[in-house]
Motif scaffolding. Structure first.
Motif, PDB file in Angstrom:
ATOM      1  N   SER A 180       0.886  -1.155  -0.046  1.00 64.56           N
ATOM      2  CA  SER A 180       0.117   0.013   0.050  1.00 64.56           C
ATOM      3  C   SER A 180       0.989   1.198   0.053  1.00 64.56           C
ATOM      4  O   SER A 180       0.593   2.274  -0.940  1.00 64.56           O
ATOM      5  CB  SER A 180      -0.888  -0.003   1.430  1.00 64.56           C
ATOM      6  OG  SER A 180      -1.685   1.141   1.107  1.00 64.56           O
ATOM      7  N   MET A 219       1.422   3.807  -3.279  1.00 57.84           N
ATOM      8  CA  MET A 219       1.169   5.418  -2.974  1.00 57.84           C
ATOM      9  C   MET A 219       2.339   6.232  -3.373  1.00 57.84           C
ATOM     10  O   MET A 219       2.074   7.082  -3.948  1.00 57.84           O
ATOM     11  CB  MET A 219       0.561   5.565  -1.467  1.00 57.84           C
ATOM     12  CG  MET A 219      -0.776   5.232  -1.113  1.00 57.84           C
ATOM     13  SD  MET A 219      -1.171   5.245   0.426  1.00 57.84           S
ATOM     14  CE  MET A 219      -1.399   6.847   0.487  1.00 57.84           C
ATOM     15  N   PHE A 235      -4.910  13.302  -4.243  1.00 57.33           N
ATOM     16  CA  PHE A 235      -5.722  12.351  -3.118  1.00 57.33           C
ATOM     17  C   PHE A 235      -6.440  11.146  -3.690  1.00 57.33           C
ATOM     18  O   PHE A 235      -6.232  10.294  -3.412  1.00 57.33           O
ATOM     19  CB  PHE A 235      -6.215  13.253  -2.143  1.00 57.33           C
ATOM     20  CG  PHE A 235      -5.607  14.131  -1.416  1.00 57.33           C
ATOM     21  CD1 PHE A 235      -4.481  13.807  -0.631  1.00 57.33           C
ATOM     22  CD2 PHE A 235      -5.892  15.475  -1.619  1.00 57.33           C
ATOM     23  CE1 PHE A 235      -3.613  14.728   0.005  1.00 57.33           C
ATOM     24  CE2 PHE A 235      -4.970  16.665  -0.754  1.00 57.33           C
ATOM     25  CZ  PHE A 235      -3.998  16.222  -0.022  1.00 57.33           C
ATOM     26  N   PRO A 236      -7.350  11.561  -4.787  1.00 55.56           N
ATOM     27  CA  PRO A 236      -8.058  10.535  -5.228  1.00 55.56           C
ATOM     28  C   PRO A 236      -7.147   9.223  -5.828  1.00 55.56           C
ATOM     29  O   PRO A 236      -7.471   8.000  -5.374  1.00 55.56           O
ATOM     30  CB  PRO A 236      -8.965  10.700  -6.221  1.00 55.56           C
ATOM     31  CG  PRO A 236      -9.026  12.528  -6.156  1.00 55.56           C
ATOM     32  CD  PRO A 236      -7.904  12.517  -5.345  1.00 55.56           C
ATOM     33  N   ALA A 262      -5.274   7.557  -2.823  1.00 51.93           N
ATOM     34  CA  ALA A 262      -6.221   6.650  -2.231  1.00 51.93           C
ATOM     35  C   ALA A 262      -6.484   5.284  -2.929  1.00 51.93           C
ATOM     36  O   ALA A 262      -6.490   4.324  -2.408  1.00 51.93           O
ATOM     37  CB  ALA A 262      -7.608   7.475  -1.896  1.00 51.93           C
ATOM     38  N   VAL A 263      -6.798   5.572  -4.352  1.00 52.75           N
ATOM     39  CA  VAL A 263      -7.004   4.004  -5.154  1.00 52.75           C
ATOM     40  C   VAL A 263      -5.666   3.246  -4.913  1.00 52.75           C
ATOM     41  O   VAL A 263      -5.844   2.097  -4.890  1.00 52.75           O
ATOM     42  CB  VAL A 263      -7.499   4.735  -6.489  1.00 52.75           C
ATOM     43  CG1 VAL A 263      -7.539   3.409  -7.342  1.00 52.75           C
ATOM     44  CG2 VAL A 263      -8.900   5.204  -6.446  1.00 52.75           C
ATOM     45  N   GLY A 267      -3.373   3.140  -2.915  1.00 50.82           N
ATOM     46  CA  GLY A 267      -3.196   2.713  -1.479  1.00 50.82           C
ATOM     47  C   GLY A 267      -4.201   1.475  -1.084  1.00 50.82           C
ATOM     48  O   GLY A 267      -3.844   0.154  -0.653  1.00 50.82           O
ATOM     49  N   LEU A 268      -5.293   1.760  -1.528  1.00 45.22           N
ATOM     50  CA  LEU A 268      -6.367   0.457  -1.481  1.00 45.22           C
ATOM     51  C   LEU A 268      -6.156  -0.553  -2.385  1.00 45.22           C
ATOM     52  O   LEU A 268      -6.102  -1.780  -1.779  1.00 45.22           O
ATOM     53  CB  LEU A 268      -7.866   0.881  -1.884  1.00 45.22           C
ATOM     54  CG  LEU A 268      -8.306   2.111  -0.839  1.00 45.22           C
ATOM     55  CD1 LEU A 268      -9.831   2.589  -1.305  1.00 45.22           C
ATOM     56  CD2 LEU A 268      -8.689   1.219   0.357  1.00 45.22           C
TER      57      LEU A 268
END
Length: 160
Positions: free
Chosen positions: A63, A67, A88-89, A92-93, A95-96
Motif C-alpha cells: 500500500s 502510494m 488524493f483520489p 487513495a486508489v 493505497g487501497l
C-alpha cells in the motif's frame, strides 16, 4: 450414516470407540481415519497470526509502496492530479489496491499454516467457510473414509 446425497449424521465420540469388528453397543462410534482433532484456540491463534502477518508483511508495504510510486508519477507530471481534489483520489486508489493485493497475496501462506494444523483444502473447510448442511455458521466434517463406506450398518444412525 452419511449417504451420497450430502446428509450428515451426528456421531457421539466422547466415549471409547467400539472395536472395528463388533457392532457398537452403547459406546460411541468413531471413524478410524477422521480422528484428527483441531483445537479452536489453535485455529484462532493461526487466524490472528495470518491477519497480522498479512497486514505487516504484505498489505502495508504494498500500500505504501504503490502510494509512493503514484505520488512520484504525479509529481513528475506523468500523471495529472485532479483539478478539484488534487492528487488524493489517485493516492487513495493506489493505497487501497496495494492493500488488497497484499492481503490476497498472503492467502497461500495462510492456507499452508491451516494445513499444518490438519485443516484440509476444499469446499466447506477452514475458518473462511461458513456454509454447512444446517445453514450458515454450522460447519460439519463431510469425511467418509473407505472403511466407513464398506460398513455403513456398523454406524448407528444417531446417538442421543
Amino acid at each position: 450414516m452419511s449417504s451420497g446425497s450430502g446428509e450428515t449424521t451426528t456421531v457421539k465420540t466422547g466415549e471409547t470407540p467400539a472395536a472395528p469388528d463388533s457392532a457398537p453397543a452403547k459406546q460411541g462410534w468413531k471413524c478410524p481415519l477422521s480422528d484428527a482433532h483441531v483445537h479452536r484456540e489453535d485455529v484462532r491463534k493461526v487466524w490472528k497470526e495470518c491477519q497480522e502477518e498479512s497486514f505487516w508483511y504484505r498489505a502495508l508495504p504494498l500500500s505504501v509502496g504503490s502510494m509512493a510510486v503514484t505520488g512520484g508519477l504525479i509529481y513528475n507530471g506523468v500523471w495529472k492530479s485532479s483539478a478539484r481534489f488534487g492528487p488524493f483520489p489517485k493516492l487513495a486508489v493506489a493505497g487501497l489496491l496495494g492493500f488488497a493485493v497484499g492481503k490476497a497475496s498472503y492467502i497461500g501462506t495462510c492456507r499452508s499454516k491451516f494445513q499444518e494444523l490438519g485443516i484440509k483444502d476444499g469446499p466447506g473447510s477452514g475458518p473462511w467457510s461458513r456454509k454447512g448442511p444446517c445453514g450458515p455458521g454450522h460447519r460439519h466434517c463431510h469425511h467418509e473414509c473407505e472403511e466407513c463406506k464398506k460398513k455403513p450398518q456398523a454406524a448407528p444412525a444417531e446417538l442421543a
